[in-house]
Enzyme design. Structure first.
Site, mmCIF file in Angstrom:
data_model
loop_
_atom_site.group_PDB
_atom_site.id
_atom_site.type_symbol
_atom_site.label_atom_id
_atom_site.label_comp_id
_atom_site.label_asym_id
_atom_site.label_seq_id
_atom_site.Cartn_x
_atom_site.Cartn_y
_atom_site.Cartn_z
ATOM 1 N N TYR A 53 0.845 -1.190 0.000
ATOM 2 C CA TYR A 53 0.000 0.000 0.000
ATOM 3 C C TYR A 53 0.879 1.239 0.000
ATOM 4 O O TYR A 53 2.047 1.185 0.374
ATOM 5 C CB TYR A 53 -0.973 -0.012 1.186
ATOM 6 C CG TYR A 53 -0.323 0.089 2.538
ATOM 7 C CD1 TYR A 53 -0.165 1.330 3.157
ATOM 8 C CD2 TYR A 53 0.136 -1.043 3.192
ATOM 9 C CE1 TYR A 53 0.437 1.424 4.399
ATOM 10 C CE2 TYR A 53 0.741 -0.957 4.431
ATOM 11 C CZ TYR A 53 0.888 0.279 5.031
ATOM 12 O OH TYR A 53 1.489 0.375 6.251
ATOM 13 N N SER A 54 0.305 2.333 -0.456
ATOM 14 C CA SER A 54 1.018 3.593 -0.598
ATOM 15 C C SER A 54 2.243 3.356 -1.495
ATOM 16 O O SER A 54 2.123 2.692 -2.536
ATOM 17 C CB SER A 54 1.388 4.147 0.779
ATOM 18 O OG SER A 54 1.812 5.488 0.679
ATOM 19 N N PHE A 55 3.417 3.842 -1.124
ATOM 20 C CA PHE A 55 4.600 3.626 -1.953
ATOM 21 C C PHE A 55 4.917 2.142 -2.093
ATOM 22 O O PHE A 55 5.382 1.693 -3.146
ATOM 23 C CB PHE A 55 5.805 4.378 -1.371
ATOM 24 C CG PHE A 55 7.054 4.203 -2.177
ATOM 25 C CD1 PHE A 55 7.173 4.781 -3.422
ATOM 26 C CD2 PHE A 55 8.100 3.436 -1.691
ATOM 27 C CE1 PHE A 55 8.327 4.608 -4.190
ATOM 28 C CE2 PHE A 55 9.258 3.263 -2.440
ATOM 29 C CZ PHE A 55 9.366 3.846 -3.695
ATOM 30 N N GLY A 56 4.625 1.373 -1.058
ATOM 31 C CA GLY A 56 4.836 -0.076 -1.118
ATOM 32 C C GLY A 56 4.007 -0.730 -2.207
ATOM 33 O O GLY A 56 4.398 -1.761 -2.753
ATOM 34 N N GLY A 57 2.860 -0.144 -2.546
ATOM 35 C CA GLY A 57 2.041 -0.660 -3.641
ATOM 36 C C GLY A 57 2.734 -0.495 -4.983
ATOM 37 O O GLY A 57 2.646 -1.363 -5.857
#
Length: 79
Positions: A53-57
């Site tokens: 999610y977020s940058f990890g997405g």
């Protein structure tokens, strides 16, 4: 929370901090490649169920792309 919701037979690995171990030239592609190398150290072959999610997405998407390119099985990408 997600790990606790999974069946005990389902492996779950997390990358809580995306820290690039390189020359300071971190790119999404290089972060994803590093995560893949770390993941393959524990689980050399898929299938790989990847999420972020977020940058990890964004990194998860790139991981799925890099894994799929040579034919690795990535049946799920959750963003």
């Amino acid at each position: 929370t997600l790990a606790n919701a999974l069946d005990d037979r389902q492996a779950f690995y997390g990358f809580p901090d995306l820290v690039f171990e390189g020359d300071g030239q971190a790119t999404v592609e290089r972060l994803a490649a590093q995560c893949i190398a770390d993941m393959k150290h524990v689980r050399p072959h898929g299938p790989y169920y990847i999420g972020g999610y977020s940058f990890g997405g964004i990194v998860a998407y790139e991981m799925a792309r890099q894994l799929s390119e040579p034919g690795e099985d990535v049946p799920l990408l959750a963003m």
